[in-house]
Design a protein around this motif. Structure first.
Motif, mmCIF file in Angstrom:
data_model
loop_
_atom_site.group_PDB
_atom_site.id
_atom_site.type_symbol
_atom_site.label_atom_id
_atom_site.label_comp_id
_atom_site.label_asym_id
_atom_site.label_seq_id
_atom_site.Cartn_x
_atom_site.Cartn_y
_atom_site.Cartn_z
ATOM 1 N N MET B 42 0.816 -1.215 0.000
ATOM 2 C CA MET B 42 0.000 0.000 0.000
ATOM 3 C C MET B 42 0.851 1.269 0.000
ATOM 4 O O MET B 42 0.362 2.347 0.249
ATOM 5 C CB MET B 42 -0.930 -0.014 1.218
ATOM 6 C CG MET B 42 -1.951 -1.135 1.133
ATOM 7 S SD MET B 42 -3.164 -1.092 2.427
ATOM 8 C CE MET B 42 -2.234 -1.702 3.820
ATOM 9 N N PHE B 43 2.162 1.085 -0.269
ATOM 10 C CA PHE B 43 3.056 2.246 -0.246
ATOM 11 C C PHE B 43 3.752 2.418 -1.585
ATOM 12 O O PHE B 43 3.872 1.481 -2.374
ATOM 13 C CB PHE B 43 4.115 2.091 0.841
ATOM 14 C CG PHE B 43 3.591 2.306 2.222
ATOM 15 C CD1 PHE B 43 3.680 3.553 2.820
ATOM 16 C CD2 PHE B 43 2.988 1.264 2.906
ATOM 17 C CE1 PHE B 43 3.183 3.750 4.090
ATOM 18 C CE2 PHE B 43 2.494 1.464 4.175
ATOM 19 C CZ PHE B 43 2.584 2.706 4.780
ATOM 20 N N ILE B 48 14.790 3.492 -0.389
ATOM 21 C CA ILE B 48 15.752 4.379 0.266
ATOM 22 C C ILE B 48 15.048 5.589 0.880
ATOM 23 O O ILE B 48 15.086 5.813 2.077
ATOM 24 C CB ILE B 48 16.835 4.867 -0.724
ATOM 25 C CG1 ILE B 48 17.580 3.652 -1.305
ATOM 26 C CG2 ILE B 48 17.827 5.797 -0.019
ATOM 27 C CD1 ILE B 48 18.272 3.929 -2.610
ATOM 28 N N ASN B 49 14.381 6.346 0.030
ATOM 29 C CA ASN B 49 13.727 7.565 0.515
ATOM 30 C C ASN B 49 12.450 7.245 1.294
ATOM 31 O O ASN B 49 12.057 6.088 1.411
ATOM 32 C CB ASN B 49 13.397 8.480 -0.668
ATOM 33 C CG ASN B 49 14.679 8.953 -1.343
ATOM 34 O OD1 ASN B 49 15.575 9.473 -0.682
ATOM 35 N ND2 ASN B 49 14.781 8.719 -2.638
ATOM 36 N N LEU B 263 14.226 -2.150 -10.700
ATOM 37 C CA LEU B 263 13.640 -0.806 -10.839
ATOM 38 C C LEU B 263 13.407 -0.136 -9.484
ATOM 39 O O LEU B 263 12.995 1.004 -9.420
ATOM 40 C CB LEU B 263 12.313 -0.902 -11.615
ATOM 41 C CG LEU B 263 12.417 -1.545 -12.994
ATOM 42 C CD1 LEU B 263 11.046 -1.770 -13.608
ATOM 43 C CD2 LEU B 263 13.261 -0.680 -13.919
ATOM 44 N N HIS B 264 13.646 -0.876 -8.397
ATOM 45 C CA HIS B 264 13.509 -0.343 -7.038
ATOM 46 C C HIS B 264 12.126 0.204 -6.732
ATOM 47 O O HIS B 264 11.986 1.205 -6.039
ATOM 48 C CB HIS B 264 14.573 0.716 -6.766
ATOM 49 C CG HIS B 264 15.956 0.168 -6.906
ATOM 50 N ND1 HIS B 264 16.494 -0.697 -5.980
ATOM 51 C CD2 HIS B 264 16.874 0.307 -7.877
ATOM 52 C CE1 HIS B 264 17.706 -1.046 -6.383
ATOM 53 N NE2 HIS B 264 17.960 -0.466 -7.533
#
Lengths: 273, 301
Positions: B42-43, B48-49, B263-264
């Motif tokens: 859900m995020f 990282i950020n 693709l992170h």
């Protein structure tokens, strides 16, 4: 007369199929055993013109494949130990002790067998990161052990249940503790089931790929399962050496299998009947 | 003091003590990860950020506009029935013939089983040598014999690629079905096979009408394992096609890997993981409930 013909037909069919099945392995062997300068380029490499073991020398000189092999052994053996100890304890508890909610717990464990490992690679990556075991062998040993436990518990539990209760009961009456009964009576008589667990867990760890791919970064820590990938880049222009690498990776697994296959087949039969 | 009491009373505690290590591993590396993908799905998060809560937006994007996701689902829909049926039929025939009579049982059984213990990464590399249109085995046979269709670049065409990979998968896993069928046939009462022989049934009839129907539990186990296997498929695709050409051979695990680690898009990859999780568990429960499949046969009864 007719049955003889059908038997002949059956054998012809089986042998033809076996030859087809061997083709990819033959390609691997032939390319690996050809000298680098006479590399077969047609029929996918299925023509042996010269013989040489030079490719294998190249692999052992230019790669750290022995290191990778030791890494795999460390990872597999440690997780096997964890799985055998903890699963047999849990299985004994499931088989012989009273616990509230035992069936629900058991069902939860079983449902983990249906879980595809790839769904968990992301969270395990994050967990390893926060536990500080990312890019380390422990980061593979622990998850492998966790994945292996459900299967081990099923096998061991059913084996423990099939053991005659009388021996344990008389030991209890003699005042022997449960821990001692487990250690000195139950475990020693369960070696066939434990052997199956060991073989299965060892093979799975040895071949596991996706988790190793995402959690191990340092070349010196990589297990054997990542080797084909790592060196196929390095040996891009030397297919012979690459296929020699593949053989070095494959042969131990096949040897182990040939060694244990009688045993495995017999065990499968036991479980089926 | 009654002996039986002393046995049952502290047992609750001891039983838990014996189970604790397993529960610990299980919670950290299986239960928590499952909850985590539902949460992270859900995020919007690059790993990282700071993450951004977007509720179901990942899923909406996935189902409404993600072409690759639908290709992956379609491929799974091809993959499961095609591999399972081919492996079962071929595995059964081989197992039956091996069991009935042949002088080379051990060696043949080993040959057929070896592919299942080889790393799929290696299998992928080997089959590239077979499918390669330039000097590969199939194409060179095609040129030599005049069967032009064999010279086709099966792995390079978006329409044929997934089927070419499925063939490889059948090659790899047929031996597993064979082994399970051998075990099944061996556990049949010997009198059944003898009776069929006395009745003068042909081998084909015996296989089809006597042995096959008696192995229902084996078929069901293989279907269940086949479905689970389909949902796990990753390394073979990774090494044979990397999901290409143009995503034609993508499967959900490969797509998770791609979105999450290349693709992170951690949140998006988690959403895909959730879908894969629900499909796998859902299919397994359906089979166990309606087909009464058992994992390791009698264990769960």
């Amino acid at each position: 007369m007719r049955t003889q013909n059908t038997a002949l037909l059956a054998n012809v069919f089986l042998i033809t199929l076996a030859f087809i099945w061997l083709i990819p392995l033959a390609i691997m062997a032939i390319t690996a055993f050809s000298p680098p300068e006479y590399r077969p380029t047609t029929y996918g490499g299925l023509q042996l013109t010269h013989f040489s073991i030079k490719n294998f020398q190249i692999v052992f000189e230019e790669t750290s494949i022995v290191r990778n092999f030791i890494n795999s052994l460390i990872i597999a053996c440690t997780s096997v130990v964890l799985v055998v100890i903890f699963s047999s304890m849990a299985a004994y508890s499931f088989a012989r002790m009273q616990i509230k909610g035992k069936n629900i717990l058991f069902f939860l464990l079983i449902s983990a067998l249906m879980l595809p490992v790839p769904t968990l690679i992301l969270p395990i990556f994050q967990i390893n990161k926060s536990l500080g075991i990312l890019d380390s062998h422990l980061g593979l040993i622990f998850p492998y052990a966790a994945f292996g436990m459900p299967f081990a518990i099923i096998i061991l539990r059913s084996f423990f249940e099939s053991l005659p209760k009388e021996l344990e009961e008389s030991a209890i009456i003699d005042g022997v503790s449960h821990y001692r009964i487990f250690l000195f009576i139950v475990l020693p008589s369960s070696w066939p089931a434990i052997a199956v667990v060991i073989i299965f867990q060892f093979m799975t760890c040895f071949n596991e790929f996706i988790l190793a791919l995402v959690t191990i970064d340092s070349p010196s820590l990589k297990p054997l399962s990542l080797v084909p990938l790592v060196y196929s880049g390095q040996f891009l222009s030397q297919p012979g050496a690459m296929f020699a690498t593949l053989i070095i990776v494959t042969v131990p697994v096949i040897l182990v299998f040939v060694f244990v296959q009688r045993f495995m087949v017999n065990m499968t039969i036991k479980n089926n009947s | 003091m009654n002996r039986a009491d002393s046995l049952t009373q502290p047992l609750q505690f001891r039983g838990l003590l014996f189970i604790t290590p397993v529960l610990l591993f299980f919670s950290v590396f299986i239960v928590y990860p499952v909850l985590y993908i539902f949460y992270l799905g859900m995020f919007d998060w690059d790993g990282i950020n700071d993450s951004k809560f977007i509720l179901f937006k990942n899923y909406i994007k996935l189902f409404s506009s993600d072409r690759v996701f639908w290709i992956s689902l379609r491929n799974a829909a091809y993959w499961a029935p095609l591999t399972i049926i081919s492996q079962m039929v071929l595995g059964f025939i081989v197992a039956f013939l091996l069991e009935i009579r042949t002088p080379f049982v051990t060696i043949l059984r080993t040959i057929f089983f070896i592919p299942t213990i080889i790393s799929p990464i290696i299998v992928g590399i080997l089959w590239q040598q077979i499918y390669n249109p330039f000097g590969g085995l199939l194409s060179d046979i095609g040129y030599a014999t005049g069967f032009d269709s064999l010279t086709y670049a099966f792995l390079a065409d978006t329409r044929t690629a997934v089927f070419a990979v499925i063939v490889v998968n059948v090659w790899q896993w047929m031996g597993f079905s064979m082994l399970i069928y051998i075990a099944g046939i061996k556990s049949l009462p010997k009198s059944v096979l003898d009776m069929a022989k006395i009745d003068g049934l042909s081998m084909a009839k015996m296989a089809m009408y006597v042995v096959w129907p008696m192995l229902k539990h084996v078929h069901l186990t293989l279907i269940l394992l086949g479905v689970i296997g389909t949902m796990q498929t990753f390394p073979l695709i990774y090494s044979l096609t990397s999901g290409g050409p143009n995503h034609a051979t993508e499967m959900l695990p490969n797509y998770i890997f791609q979105q999450g680690f290349l693709l992170h898009n951690m949140g998006y990859a988690s959403a895909i993981s959730v879908v894969l999780f629900i499909i796998s568990i859902g299919l397994s429960i359906l089979q166990i409930k309606f087909l009464k499949v058992n994992f390791i046969n009698k264990e769960l009864k």
